[in-house]
Scaffold this motif. Structure first.
Motif, short mmCIF file in Angstrom:
data_model
loop_
_atom_site.label_atom_id
_atom_site.label_comp_id
_atom_site.label_asym_id
_atom_site.label_seq_id
_atom_site.Cartn_x
_atom_site.Cartn_y
_atom_site.Cartn_z
N TYR A 242 0.83 -1.20 0.00
CA TYR A 242 0.00 0.00 0.00
C TYR A 242 0.87 1.25 0.00
CZ TYR A 242 0.98 0.67 5.00
OH TYR A 242 1.60 0.88 6.22
N ASP B 291 -4.60 -2.80 -7.58
CA ASP B 291 -5.52 -1.66 -7.47
C ASP B 291 -6.79 -1.96 -6.68
OD1 ASP B 291 -3.84 0.06 -8.77
OD2 ASP B 291 -4.70 -0.32 -10.75
N THR C 234 -2.68 -1.50 -3.37
CA THR C 234 -3.74 -0.49 -3.23
C THR C 234 -3.13 0.88 -2.98
OG1 THR C 234 -5.75 0.12 -2.01
CG2 THR C 234 -3.97 -0.88 -0.73
#
Length: 277
Positions: free
Chosen positions: A133, A192, A224
């Motif tokens: 992330y 994503d 993400t």
């Protein structure tokens, strides 16, 4: 030709061709003009001596090189077949750790990614995945692709796709069969998280993909742009059930810093400015 039920003998030309520069040694046997090793040897059959061909060091080295070349080509063919089946975007097919741009912000992620590949057997047994992330452009997808390609070079099946593509494919085909294909791989990488449409339908499909994967006891890697606090502190039950399931098996790895694309764009701007001034 087969003699007396023994293995067949082959001609000198078939085994080790006589070449210019070869010569007859003191023992009366042909020797290689390059390495000096024998190209013939004597054997005794039923009281009779027979001269048969053998492989000199030069030819032995040639055969070994040919074998290594064949093995390499077969290995590359197998890897390319894995990549063809991986659903990976073409821009990631050549991603590798040797081309990784390590900087202060991604040193830890780089180290963890390398160790994940080295210890993948253990990771798979423990159903241990990763959640990469951080902001846009910090190399999350590239890092995941490096892991994928390194594992495929070890003949490990990997599928790399995105939640946006998964939702599209599910919407145009059979959901159960599609998820079964995803779960057939030793590792799935899904790009994503959070980029998909935030509808009840989309969230339900995302949950189904993640939940079914965890139930197979096989690992997954997710990327993400969402912040970790955003995922941990959400009070929306629709998102909460998705994130809780992810954190059951995925270790969060932060990839902070400025966007590589912005840094490279700024460098190109400066380079062009110097050229034009």
């Amino acid at each position: 030709m087969e003699v007396g039920g023994m293995l067949p003998f082959y001609s000198q030309e078939e085994i080790s061709p006589i070449k210019e520069g070869d010569y007859v040694g003191e023992d009366g046997l042909i020797r290689c003009g390059v390495c000096g090793k024998r190209k013939q040897f004597k054997i005794e059959i039923s009281g009779f001596q027979k001269i048969v061909p053998c492989i000199c060091k030069c030819r032995s080295d040639e055969i070994e090189k040919e074998k290594q070349k064949d093995e390499y080509e077969q290995r590359m063919h197998a890897i390319n077949r894995l990549k063809d089946a991986s659903m990976m975007a073409s821009k990631f097919r050549d991603a590798n750790f040797s081309g990784y741009k390590v900087r202060e912000e991604n040193q830890e992620a780089y180290k963890l990614a390398l160790n994940y590949v080295k210890k993948f057997r253990e990771m798979k047994e423990k159903n241990q995945g990763l959640l990469l992330y951080g902001p846009v452009g910090t190399g999350k997808s590239f890092t995941a692709a490096c892991i994928a390609n390194a594992l495929m070079e070890q003949n490990i099946t990997v599928i790399m796709t995105s939640f946006v593509k998964i939702l599209h494919d599910i919407g145009t085909g059979d959901e159960a069969s599609y998820i079964q294909i995803l779960n057939s791989a030793s590792l799935i990488i899904i790009d994503d998280l959070g980029a998909e449409r935030n509808t009840d339908y989309a969230l339900e499909k995302v949950y189904n993909v993640i939940d079914s994967r965890i139930r197979t006891d096989k690992p997954m890697i997710l990327t993400t742009n969402l912040e970790l606090s955003e995922m941990l502190q959400t009070t929306d039950i629709r998102y909460r059930r998705v994130y809780d399931r992810i954190f059951e098996t995925c270790y969060p790895v932060e990839m902070p810093g400025k966007s590589f694309r912005q840094i490279e764009a700024a460098q190109r701007f400066n380079d062009m400015k110097e050229l034009l001034q």
